[in-house]
Design an enzyme around this catalytic site. Sequence first.
Site, PDB file in Angstrom:
ATOM      1  N   GLY A  29       0.844  -1.184   0.000  1.00 52.00           N
ATOM      2  CA  GLY A  29       0.000   0.000   0.000  1.00 52.00           C
ATOM      3  C   GLY A  29       0.878   1.231   0.000  1.00 52.00           C
ATOM      4  N   TYR A  30       0.244   2.381  -0.170  1.00 50.55           N
ATOM      5  CA  TYR A  30       0.971   3.638  -0.258  1.00 50.55           C
ATOM      6  C   TYR A  30       0.500   4.608   0.818  1.00 50.55           C
ATOM      7  CZ  TYR A  30       3.068   2.043  -4.517  1.00 50.55           C
ATOM      8  OH  TYR A  30       3.814   1.320  -5.413  1.00 50.55           O
ATOM      9  N   ILE A  31       1.435   5.027   1.653  1.00 51.88           N
ATOM     10  CA  ILE A  31       1.153   6.073   2.631  1.00 51.88           C
ATOM     11  C   ILE A  31       1.025   7.394   1.879  1.00 51.88           C
ATOM     12  CG2 ILE A  31       2.111   7.385   4.574  1.00 51.88           C
ATOM     13  CD1 ILE A  31       3.357   4.698   5.525  1.00 51.88           C
TER      14      ILE A  31
END
Length: 157
Positions: A29-31
């Site tokens: 996932g991407y912060i």
Amino acid sequence: MAQEIERKFLVKDDSYRQEACSHSRIVQGYISSARGRTVRVRIRDGKGYLTIKGPSNESGTSRYEWEKEITLSEAEELMKLCEPGIIDKTRYLVKSGSHIFEVDEFYGENQGLVVAEVELKAEDETFEKPHFIGKEVTGDVRYYNSFLMKTPFLSWK
């Protein structure tokens, strides 16, 4: 500064599966997925990783990359902070000449997409392409994982 130099290609058939020396499932996932400045959390083989990537050069071949292994529990906690949209894929490693191609077979909303990347020491380095390699898509942002997270392959027209 750590520099990542790679070329990316579409994959024509599934022969890479039989040729792979290993494979592993990856969930990431991407912060932050801002163009040119991404912060990624990845879980692979029971380990966690935090990766920061900078903007690509004009050709899309090279960019800054910093990665650090973190504990699985840290990665699981950081995944809760990620933007909506998860990348789920199996990565196959296929040797070709003196290089290793990373072939990513995507699942979920990116089902049907298969891309291969090869890391290089220099942008003009030559390499032997495996027979399953198709069209080059280096620098095409649609094939960046951070883009696929927001605009999945199955939504493309």
